[in-house]
Motif scaffolding. Structure first.
Motif, mmCIF file in Angstrom:
data_model
loop_
_atom_site.group_PDB
_atom_site.id
_atom_site.type_symbol
_atom_site.label_atom_id
_atom_site.label_comp_id
_atom_site.label_asym_id
_atom_site.label_seq_id
_atom_site.Cartn_x
_atom_site.Cartn_y
_atom_site.Cartn_z
ATOM 1 N N UNK A 315 49.490 91.181 23.534
ATOM 2 C CA UNK A 315 49.932 92.420 22.562
ATOM 3 C C UNK A 315 49.227 93.748 23.163
ATOM 4 N N UNK A 316 48.520 93.418 24.120
ATOM 5 C CA UNK A 316 47.780 94.364 25.390
ATOM 6 C C UNK A 316 48.041 94.817 26.318
ATOM 7 N N UNK A 317 49.137 93.901 26.562
ATOM 8 C CA UNK A 317 49.616 94.692 28.339
ATOM 9 C C UNK A 317 50.294 95.545 27.451
ATOM 10 N N UNK A 318 50.546 96.930 28.895
ATOM 11 C CA UNK A 318 50.999 97.693 28.598
ATOM 12 C C UNK A 318 51.617 98.222 29.528
ATOM 13 N N UNK A 319 52.377 97.096 30.404
ATOM 14 C CA UNK A 319 52.972 96.881 31.656
ATOM 15 C C UNK A 319 52.276 95.525 33.062
ATOM 16 N N UNK A 320 53.015 94.661 32.795
ATOM 17 C CA UNK A 320 53.150 93.996 34.416
ATOM 18 C C UNK A 320 54.021 94.538 35.277
#
Length: 467
Positions: A315-320
């Motif tokens: 959930x804490x991925x802001x961008x990949x």
């Protein structure tokens, strides 16, 4: 000290390890579940000649001539810009950073520097001023040796010939290793580089005083070799739960024939691996989107160990992002906003002059004219009834992935005879057209999910339709 630590996961793939001869470096930027990112294109000569970090107050004079480059900054620069990743006009890619940890012994002799060069500023003060991956390693290394850093980090570099992984091990000391063309590496919040060959300048770069520093302070537990990970890194129980399982699953995905004896908590997992098969862009995307699916450790699966280990996509991925180099057409900055497993990687060609307006906006609270929030909106709706709605999301992802490959093939063919502004304009049109189409697909998905959710209300009863 730090306002934000990117507890990320990274992948690097050499050109002979890929299915199409491309070089790929990629990373998930993991920090906060609701913290918008933007995408921008900095034009040639746009950068100021003096930089002041809002986080550490470090001041640097910069070269007058700055290259055009893509970047994904924060929605607010209150604590710094955190540009994170991009490709410049000289086809050099950089991703910063993979947060890691140094042990107390080395930090006692070379402490972290409060006013040094941190993740927040690395892209901004390095990427616009380099013309090769090696030059990027050297520039960053020189800056850290001179000004120090307040964090332990890994940084990814690539150009059309090679990929490099750079690590800091203390306040000023660093090493970097070239990824062999036939190999890949996956990294997860640990110092990863192992044995350093100080006589092999083709494959290793390092702080010129690192050997004397280690020898002077008796830091090497095995003087017969120089293992950077063991000298500068950590190996404790938190690594076994937090970091090592993410490396393990990468090896299981790409090198199962070689990784048969590895376990999620293995402490001696190798930094470099050769894949059992050639890897595609979708393999890299699937790694960065992985949450141990197909194993008992999947947090959205049915196994009893679903929350035992920290997954790659969360959930804490802001961008990949994945920066794909050495392509037959234009190189590509692939960007997935929000949770990678519930988003779509959008290909932005290197050479574009601008991105669609929704990718340049987004703040708190949420606003649905922002690319970040459009992807997050669909994502949280899927989460509300995951097993019912996940197939609908997967259908959109599959369609968009196929559309991306088709669009890229058409673009590669068209730009063969294009030069200058006409080429840049065409690349911009193609990238932005796909980006907008993908946003529209996710808007449509969100509306479909809301429609289906209307009958999930707890205030429900089997009514008589004749009344």
């Amino acid at each position: 000290m730090a306002n934000k630590l990117s507890a990320c996961t990274s992948i690097l793939i050499g050109k002979d390890a890929s299915i199409d001869g491309t070089i790929m470096i990629g990373r998930n930027e993991d920090a906060k579940a609701a913290w918008p990112k933007h995408m921008v294109v900095h034009q040639h000569g746009e950068m100021p000649t003096h930089f002041v970090s809002k986080e550490t107050k470090l001041e640097l004079d910069l070269p007058a001539d700055s290259a055009r480059y893509t970047a994904t900054p924060e929605w607010t620069d209150k604590a710094g810009v955190f540009e994170e990743d991009g490709i410049n006009e000289y086809d050099v890619a950089m991703s910063a950073t993979e947060s890691a940890y140094s042990n107390s012994l080395v930090l006692g002799y070379d402490p972290l520097v409060e006013h040094g060069l941190n993740e927040e500023a690395m892209i901004t003060v390095v990427l616009p001023y380099i013309k090769s991956a090696r030059e990027g390693v050297q520039r960053l290394g020189n800056l850290i040796a001179k000004y120090g850093t307040g964090e332990t980090n890994g940084v990814l570099f690539a150009d059309n010939d090679e990929a490099w992984y750079f690590e800091t091990g203390a306040g000023h000391y660093w090493v970097a290793q070239r990824i062999p063309d036939d190999s890949y590496a996956v990294v997860a919040n640990q110092l990863a580089i192992q044995e350093i060959d100080f006589t092999d300048s083709d494959n290793f770069m390092f702080h010129p005083g690192i050997q004397k520093f280690v020898e002077k302070h008796d830091l090497n537990p095995d003087p017969t070799t120089f293992n950077f990970r063991k000298i500068f890194g950590t190996a404790d129980q938190s690594d076994a739960v937090y970091s090592e399982p993410r490396v393990w699953i990468g090896h299981q995905m790409f090198s199962p024939k070689q990784a048969g004896d590895e376990t999620p908590e293995s402490t001696e997992l190798p930094f470099l691996m050769k894949p059992d098969r050639k890897l595609s862009i979708f393999d890299a995307q699937q790694y960065l989107s992985n949450h141990y699916e197909g194993t008992e450790f999947d947090p959205i699966g049915t196994g009893k160990s679903g929350h035992k280990y920290r997954p790659i996509s969360l959930a804490k991925t802001q961008e990949s992002h994945i920066l794909q180099m050495n392509r037959p057409g234009a190189n590509i900055h692939w960007l997935a906003m929000g949770v990678a497993a519930e988003s779509t990687y959008v290909p932005f060609f290197n050479g574009i002059t601008d991105v669609p307006a929704p990718y340049k906006r987004g703040k708190l609270p949420a606003q649905l004219n922002s690319a970040y929030w459009i992807f997050k909106h669909a994502s949280v709706l899927v989460d509300s009834h995951l097993h019912d709605f996940l197939p609908l999301l997967r259908d959109v992802q599959k369609e968009r992935n196929s559309a991306a490959i088709k669009m890229i093939a058409e673009t590669d063919q068209a730009v063969k005879t294009m030069r200058g502004e006409s080429r840049d304009s065409y690349l911009t049109m193609q990238s932005n057209g796909y980006a907008i189409d993908t946003l529209n697909a996710y808007k449509k998905l969100a509306l479909e999910l809301i429609t289906k959710m209307t009958d999930y209300c707890e205030l429900n009863f089997k009514t008589d339709e004749n009344l």
